[in-house]
Write a protein that holds these residues in place. Structure first.
Motif, short mmCIF file in Angstrom:
data_model
loop_
_atom_site.label_atom_id
_atom_site.label_comp_id
_atom_site.label_asym_id
_atom_site.label_seq_id
_atom_site.Cartn_x
_atom_site.Cartn_y
_atom_site.Cartn_z
N LYS A 15 -35.38 18.56 -43.74
CA LYS A 15 -34.92 18.81 -42.28
C LYS A 15 -33.72 17.64 -42.15
N LEU A 48 -33.43 21.24 -32.16
CA LEU A 48 -33.46 22.47 -32.91
C LEU A 48 -34.15 22.62 -34.19
N VAL A 49 -33.66 21.62 -35.10
CA VAL A 49 -34.12 21.28 -36.53
C VAL A 49 -35.40 21.02 -36.47
N SER A 89 -37.93 21.64 -34.31
CA SER A 89 -38.83 22.65 -33.93
C SER A 89 -38.75 23.89 -34.66
N CYS A 90 -37.76 24.09 -35.56
CA CYS A 90 -37.64 25.34 -36.40
C CYS A 90 -38.61 25.37 -37.42
N ARG A 91 -39.40 26.22 -37.46
CA ARG A 91 -40.39 26.47 -38.33
C ARG A 91 -40.83 27.93 -38.53
N ARG A 143 -38.33 29.97 -39.27
CA ARG A 143 -37.27 30.61 -38.33
C ARG A 143 -37.86 30.76 -36.81
N ARG A 144 -38.47 30.08 -36.64
CA ARG A 144 -39.01 30.08 -35.06
C ARG A 144 -38.94 28.73 -34.45
N PHE A 145 -38.55 28.67 -32.88
CA PHE A 145 -38.25 27.20 -32.38
C PHE A 145 -39.50 27.53 -31.40
#
Length: 322
Positions: free
Chosen positions: A226, A279-280, A282-284, A286-288
Motif C-alpha cells: 500500500k 482511499l488506499v 481503506s481499500c481492501r 477492492r472495497r472501501f
C-alpha cells in the motif's frame, strides 16, 4: 493568490518594484473579473478542504502512532502542504477582500506579494523534494529489500527532511535576493522551474511507474504494498498537477489567465494526499470500508509490520494486496 507568482506581474517587475512600485501590473484597488472570482472561490474551497485533511494527517502521525521512516516523510510533507495552502488563502484574502476594500498602496501591496511569493515557493519546493525523497526510498525498498533494511541509517529520514527543507529555503532565498538586487530574476526562475520539474517531478514519475510495471508484470509478480501505491499516486498527481505551474512561468506574459488555472491545480495537488492516504488505506478486496483512523493506521503501520516480519530468520517477504 493573484499575479503574485506570475512572471509578468511578480517576477518581471520585481527588480523595478522597489524603486517604482506603481509599475506593478495588478491594481489593488480594482475589483477582479467574474471568471477570476469563480476560480478563486473554487481554489478557496479546495484549499480549506486540504488544510483540514493535512491537519488530520499531522495530528494522527504526531499524536496517535509511533514514528517510522515512512511517516517522517509524510509528516513533513503534510506540514509543507498545509503551509502552502495557508499562504494561498492569505493571498486570496489580500487580493479579493483587503485590497479592493481598503485600497492599500501599490508599494505595500507589492512588498506583501513578494514575501508571500517567496514563502509559497519555499513550501512548494519543500513538498516536491520531500515527495521525491520518499519515492526514492520506496523504490530502493522494493528493489533491494534486504540490502535496504541492513544498510539504511536509522535516522536517515529525519536527516534528509532537514536537508531538503534547508535546500528549499536556500533556493527561495536565492530567488528573493536575485530578484531584488539583480537583473536576472526571470532567467533564474526559468532555470529553477525546469530543474525542479525534471529532477523532482518528471524523473520520479517515470522511475516509479517503470518500477511498478516491473513488479507487476515481471517474471516474479508481486505487489509492492500500500505504501508504494500511495507514493506512486502522489508522484503521478505531482507530475500532472505540477506541470501547468512549471509551464506557466514561460507563457504567463502571453496568456495571463493561465496563472489562475495553474494556481488552482497547485492547491489541488497540496490537498489531495490526505484523501489518497484514506482511499488506499481503506481499500481492501477492492472495497472501501473502514473509518479514517483505521485507514491511516492500516496504511502507515504496514511498513513497520513488514519490516518486523522480514527480519525474522527464514521468513519470506510478505506482500499485502490493495
Amino acid at each position: 493568490m493573484d499575479e503574485t507568482i506570475t512572471t509578468q506581474a511578480s517576477l518581471s517587475n520585481t527588480t523595478s518594484g522597489l524603486t517604482n512600485p506603481q509599475e506593478f501590473a495588478y491594481d489593488p484597488c480594482e475589483r477582479p473579473s467574474h471568471d477570476i472570482l469563480i476560480i478563486s472561490c473554487v481554489c478557496t474551497f479546495i484549499s480549506v478542504c486540504g488544510l483540514v485533511g493535512n491537519v488530520v494527517v499531522v495530528w494522527f502521525l504526531g499524536c496517535c502512532m509511533k514514528q517510522n521512516p515512512f511517516t517522517v516523510y509524510v509528516l513533513n510533507l503534510a506540514i509543507a502542504d498545509f503551509s502552502l495552502l495557508l499562504i494561498l488563502l492569505v493571498n486570496l484574502l489580500l487580493h479579493f477582500i483587503i485590497s479592493p476594500e481598503y485600497c492599500i498602496s501599490h508599494y505595500v501591496f507589492f512588498m506583501i506579494n513578494s514575501i508571500l511569493f517567496i514563502l509559497f515557493l519555499f513550501c512548494y519546493f519543500a513538498g516536491m523534494y520531500l515527495l521525491t525523497a520518499m519515492s526514492v526510498e520506496r523504490c530502493l525498498a522494493a528493489l533491494f529489500p534486504l540490502w535496504y533494511r541492513c544498510h539504511r541509517p536509522e535516522r536517515l529520514s529525519g536527516i534528509l527532511c532537514g536537508v531538503l527543507w534547508t535546500l528549499a529555503a536556500l533556493f527561495a532565498t536565492l530567488l528573493f535576493v536575485v530578484c531584488f538586487f539583480h537583473e536576472s530574476c526571470q532567467q533564474l526562475f526559468y532555470v529553477l522551474s525546469i530543474v525542479n520539474f525534471v529532477l523532482f517531478s518528471f524523473f520520479p514519475f517515470l522511475s516509479n511507474l517503470a518500477l511498478f510495471i516491473k513488479l507487476r508484470c515481471g517474471s516474479q509478480r508481486r505487489h509492492p504494498g500500500k505504501l508504494y501505491v500511495t507514493v506512486l499516486l502522489s508522484v503521478t498527481f505531482l507530475f500532472i498537477l505540477g506541470f501547468p505551474f512549471s509551464v506557466e512561468a514561460f507563457i504567463a506574459m502571453y496568456y495571463p489567465r493561465s496563472y489562475y488555472i495553474s494556481c488552482l491545480l497547485t492547491s489541488l495537488n497540496s490537498s489531495i494526499n490526505p484523501f489518497l492516504y484514506f482511499l488506499v488505506g481503506s481499500c481492501r478486496q477492492r472495497r472501501f470500508q473502514c473509518s479514517l483512523k483505521v485507514a491511516f493506521r492500516r496504511l502507515f503501520e504496514e511498513e513497520a509490520t513488514r519490516e518486523e516480519r522480514s527480519q525474522k530468520p527464514g521468513d519470506a517477504m510478505v506482500e499485502s494486496s490493495v
